[in-house]
Enzyme design. Structure first.
Site, PDB file in Angstrom:
ATOM      1  N   ASN A 152       0.864  -1.179   0.000  1.00  0.00           N
ATOM      2  CA  ASN A 152       0.000   0.000   0.000  1.00  0.00           C
ATOM      3  C   ASN A 152       0.906   1.235   0.000  1.00  0.00           C
ATOM      4  O   ASN A 152       1.511   1.560   1.017  1.00  0.00           O
ATOM      5  CB  ASN A 152      -0.888  -0.040   1.252  1.00  0.00           C
ATOM      6  CG  ASN A 152      -1.719   1.212   1.418  1.00  0.00           C
ATOM      7  OD1 ASN A 152      -1.807   2.036   0.503  1.00  0.00           O
ATOM      8  ND2 ASN A 152      -2.327   1.359   2.582  1.00  0.00           N
ATOM      9  N   TRP A 153       0.971   1.887  -1.148  1.00  0.00           N
ATOM     10  CA  TRP A 153       1.877   3.044  -1.252  1.00  0.00           C
ATOM     11  C   TRP A 153       1.298   4.297  -0.612  1.00  0.00           C
ATOM     12  O   TRP A 153       1.979   5.305  -0.506  1.00  0.00           O
ATOM     13  CB  TRP A 153       2.206   3.309  -2.731  1.00  0.00           C
ATOM     14  CG  TRP A 153       3.200   2.355  -3.313  1.00  0.00           C
ATOM     15  CD1 TRP A 153       3.897   1.380  -2.655  1.00  0.00           C
ATOM     16  CD2 TRP A 153       3.642   2.310  -4.689  1.00  0.00           C
ATOM     17  NE1 TRP A 153       4.740   0.725  -3.525  1.00  0.00           N
ATOM     18  CE2 TRP A 153       4.597   1.276  -4.781  1.00  0.00           C
ATOM     19  CE3 TRP A 153       3.318   3.032  -5.835  1.00  0.00           C
ATOM     20  CZ2 TRP A 153       5.240   0.957  -5.981  1.00  0.00           C
ATOM     21  CZ3 TRP A 153       3.953   2.710  -7.029  1.00  0.00           C
ATOM     22  CH2 TRP A 153       4.905   1.681  -7.106  1.00  0.00           C
ATOM     23  N   LYS A 154       0.035   4.274  -0.240  1.00  0.00           N
ATOM     24  CA  LYS A 154      -0.614   5.462   0.354  1.00  0.00           C
ATOM     25  C   LYS A 154      -0.365   6.675  -0.550  1.00  0.00           C
ATOM     26  O   LYS A 154      -0.287   6.522  -1.757  1.00  0.00           O
ATOM     27  CB  LYS A 154      -0.126   5.668   1.794  1.00  0.00           C
ATOM     28  CG  LYS A 154      -0.211   4.377   2.607  1.00  0.00           C
ATOM     29  CD  LYS A 154      -0.027   4.580   4.078  1.00  0.00           C
ATOM     30  CE  LYS A 154      -0.111   3.232   4.783  1.00  0.00           C
ATOM     31  NZ  LYS A 154      -0.146   3.334   6.215  1.00  0.00           N
TER      32      LYS A 154
ATOM     33  N   HIS B  90      -9.548   0.974   4.504  1.00  0.00           N
ATOM     34  CA  HIS B  90      -8.268   1.122   5.208  1.00  0.00           C
ATOM     35  C   HIS B  90      -8.506   2.039   6.415  1.00  0.00           C
ATOM     36  O   HIS B  90      -9.316   2.969   6.344  1.00  0.00           O
ATOM     37  CB  HIS B  90      -7.213   1.713   4.273  1.00  0.00           C
ATOM     38  CG  HIS B  90      -5.857   1.732   4.905  1.00  0.00           C
ATOM     39  ND1 HIS B  90      -5.476   2.719   5.781  1.00  0.00           N
ATOM     40  CD2 HIS B  90      -4.830   0.852   4.840  1.00  0.00           C
ATOM     41  CE1 HIS B  90      -4.251   2.451   6.215  1.00  0.00           C
ATOM     42  NE2 HIS B  90      -3.839   1.316   5.665  1.00  0.00           N
TER      43      HIS B  90
ATOM     44  N   GLU C  45      -7.041   4.458   7.578  1.00  0.00           N
ATOM     45  CA  GLU C  45      -6.900   5.904   7.314  1.00  0.00           C
ATOM     46  C   GLU C  45      -8.157   6.453   6.652  1.00  0.00           C
ATOM     47  O   GLU C  45      -8.542   7.592   6.874  1.00  0.00           O
ATOM     48  CB  GLU C  45      -5.629   6.149   6.473  1.00  0.00           C
ATOM     49  CG  GLU C  45      -4.381   5.957   7.326  1.00  0.00           C
ATOM     50  CD  GLU C  45      -3.165   5.421   6.594  1.00  0.00           C
ATOM     51  OE1 GLU C  45      -3.099   5.529   5.359  1.00  0.00           O
ATOM     52  OE2 GLU C  45      -2.275   4.876   7.280  1.00  0.00           O
TER      53      GLU C  45
ATOM     54  N   GLU D 280      -5.647  -5.374  10.162  1.00  0.00           N
ATOM     55  CA  GLU D 280      -4.618  -4.369  10.416  1.00  0.00           C
ATOM     56  C   GLU D 280      -4.950  -3.618  11.712  1.00  0.00           C
ATOM     57  O   GLU D 280      -5.703  -2.633  11.678  1.00  0.00           O
ATOM     58  CB  GLU D 280      -4.564  -3.354   9.274  1.00  0.00           C
ATOM     59  CG  GLU D 280      -4.199  -3.946   7.935  1.00  0.00           C
ATOM     60  CD  GLU D 280      -3.627  -2.875   7.017  1.00  0.00           C
ATOM     61  OE1 GLU D 280      -2.455  -2.961   6.659  1.00  0.00           O
ATOM     62  OE2 GLU D 280      -4.362  -1.925   6.682  1.00  0.00           O
TER      63      GLU D 280
ATOM     64  N   GLY E  46       2.070   1.947  10.701  1.00  0.00           N
ATOM     65  CA  GLY E  46       2.976   3.092  10.582  1.00  0.00           C
ATOM     66  C   GLY E  46       3.654   3.475  11.881  1.00  0.00           C
ATOM     67  O   GLY E  46       4.248   4.542  11.994  1.00  0.00           O
TER      68      GLY E  46
ATOM     69  N   SER F  72       3.144  -2.458  10.267  1.00  0.00           N
ATOM     70  CA  SER F  72       4.594  -2.471  10.520  1.00  0.00           C
ATOM     71  C   SER F  72       5.278  -3.775  10.102  1.00  0.00           C
ATOM     72  O   SER F  72       6.272  -4.180  10.716  1.00  0.00           O
ATOM     73  CB  SER F  72       4.895  -2.136  11.986  1.00  0.00           C
ATOM     74  OG  SER F  72       4.438  -0.824  12.291  1.00  0.00           O
TER      75      SER F  72
ATOM     76  N   GLY G 294       2.809  -1.323   4.254  1.00  0.00           N
ATOM     77  CA  GLY G 294       2.813   0.101   3.936  1.00  0.00           C
ATOM     78  C   GLY G 294       4.225   0.599   3.685  1.00  0.00           C
ATOM     79  O   GLY G 294       4.787   0.413   2.598  1.00  0.00           O
ATOM     80  N   GLY G 295       4.827   1.186   4.707  1.00  0.00           N
ATOM     81  CA  GLY G 295       6.146   1.813   4.573  1.00  0.00           C
ATOM     82  C   GLY G 295       7.188   0.926   3.904  1.00  0.00           C
ATOM     83  O   GLY G 295       7.953   1.384   3.038  1.00  0.00           O
TER      84      GLY G 295
HETATM   85  P1  PGA Z   1       2.662   0.033   7.622  1.00  0.00           P
HETATM   86  O1  PGA Z   1       1.235   0.295   6.935  1.00  0.00           O
HETATM   87  O2  PGA Z   1       3.214  -1.241   7.037  1.00  0.00           O
HETATM   88  O3  PGA Z   1       3.487   1.245   7.237  1.00  0.00           O
HETATM   89  O4  PGA Z   1       2.435  -0.071   9.073  1.00  0.00           O
HETATM   90  C1  PGA Z   1       0.352  -0.778   6.662  1.00  0.00           C
HETATM   91  C2  PGA Z   1      -0.904  -0.267   6.052  1.00  0.00           C
HETATM   92  O5  PGA Z   1      -1.313   0.874   6.360  1.00  0.00           O
HETATM   93  O6  PGA Z   1      -1.550  -0.955   5.248  1.00  0.00           O
END
Ligand code: PGA
Length: 252
Positions: free
Chosen positions: A8-10, A94, A96, A164, A170, A210, A231-232
């Protein structure tokens, strides 16, 4: 069921940066038949990702879509357009989107159904906040998100799920193997009351929060866990590739 490694590149990566990612990825990539790789870019770089991802053996999806196909909905994207551009997936719910954009379970259920109707596989994200976990509400929250989120689904159409925990996204705080195992077993229990056994057998449940190149191996062995939503650590092609190459031999 193939093991799913999704990135997930956000709100990261311009078209130039996305193209560089794929050039680097292809230099070192050897496909594994037992796994599936998916990238979720911003809608703005979707055509760039559509072009580069084919020869990289990567599928892609939108990070969000509205439930209407078209019309007076300024600023929105639709599943219909994503599908025409070659997307296979769309993220739904998600944390967010739930938190920053106030998306409710009822709205997400409509989005999930719209994605299915236009031929996309929705990846519904679930998970409790830290306050909810501390108040012993993890199961109540997961059950509500599943029951309402899947309410309008088209029976028999594919669905992916991603557990998640919000407090692990994050933050660098990864959920423990025990916490992930408990949540995944609980998700299977709830699914047993919603989907047919055949549908459950075809529904991968990923973990996200994470995940990185170091912790992925231990997590990959959790029962009922069928992949990662990263994500990251998906932004760097070398790191994401090492997660894609995670050792799966210990899995039951
Ligand atoms: P993260 O994000 O790996 O940076 O914790 C995961 C996600 O939001 O899907």
């Amino acid at each position: 069921m193939r093991f799913v490694i999704a990135g997930n590149w956000k709100l990261n990566k311009s078209p130039t940066e996305a193209a560089t990612f794929f050039i680097e990825w292809k230099k070192n990539f050897t496909p594994h038949a037992d796994r599936e790789c998916v990238i979720f870019p911003t809608a703005l770089v979707a055509s760039c990702v559509a072009e580069h991802s084919k020869s990289a053996d990567i599928k892609w999806g939108g990070q969000n879509c509205y439930f209407e196909a078209k019309g007076a909905f300024t600023g929105e994207n639709s599943a219909a357009i994503l599908a025409e551009m070659g997307a296979n997936f769309v993220l739904v719910g998600h944390s967010e989107r739930r938190k920053i954009f106030n998306e409710s379970d009822e709205l997400l259920s409509k989005k999930l159904a719209a994605a299915q109707k236009f031929g996309l596989t929705p990846m519904l994200c679930l998970g409790e906040t830290l306050d909810e976990r501390n108040a012993n509400k993890t199961e109540v929250v997961i059950e509500r998100q599943l029951r309402i989120g899947l309410n309008e689904r088209v029976p028999g159409y594919p669905i992916y799920l991603a557990y998640e925990p919000v407090w692990a996204i994050g933050t660098g705080v990864v959920a423990s193997v025990g916490q992930v195992a408990h949540a995944h077993a609980f998700i299977q229990k709830v699914l047993g009351n919603i989907l047919s056994p055949d549908e459950i057998a075809r529904t991968p449940v990923l973990y996200g929060g994470s995940v990185n190149a170091e912790n992925c191996r231990e997590l990959a062995n959790v029962p009922f866990l069928n992949g990662f939503l990263v994500g990251g650590a998906s932004l760097d092609p070398k790191v994401f590739l090492s997660i894609y190459n995670v050792q799966l031999s210990g899995r039951q």
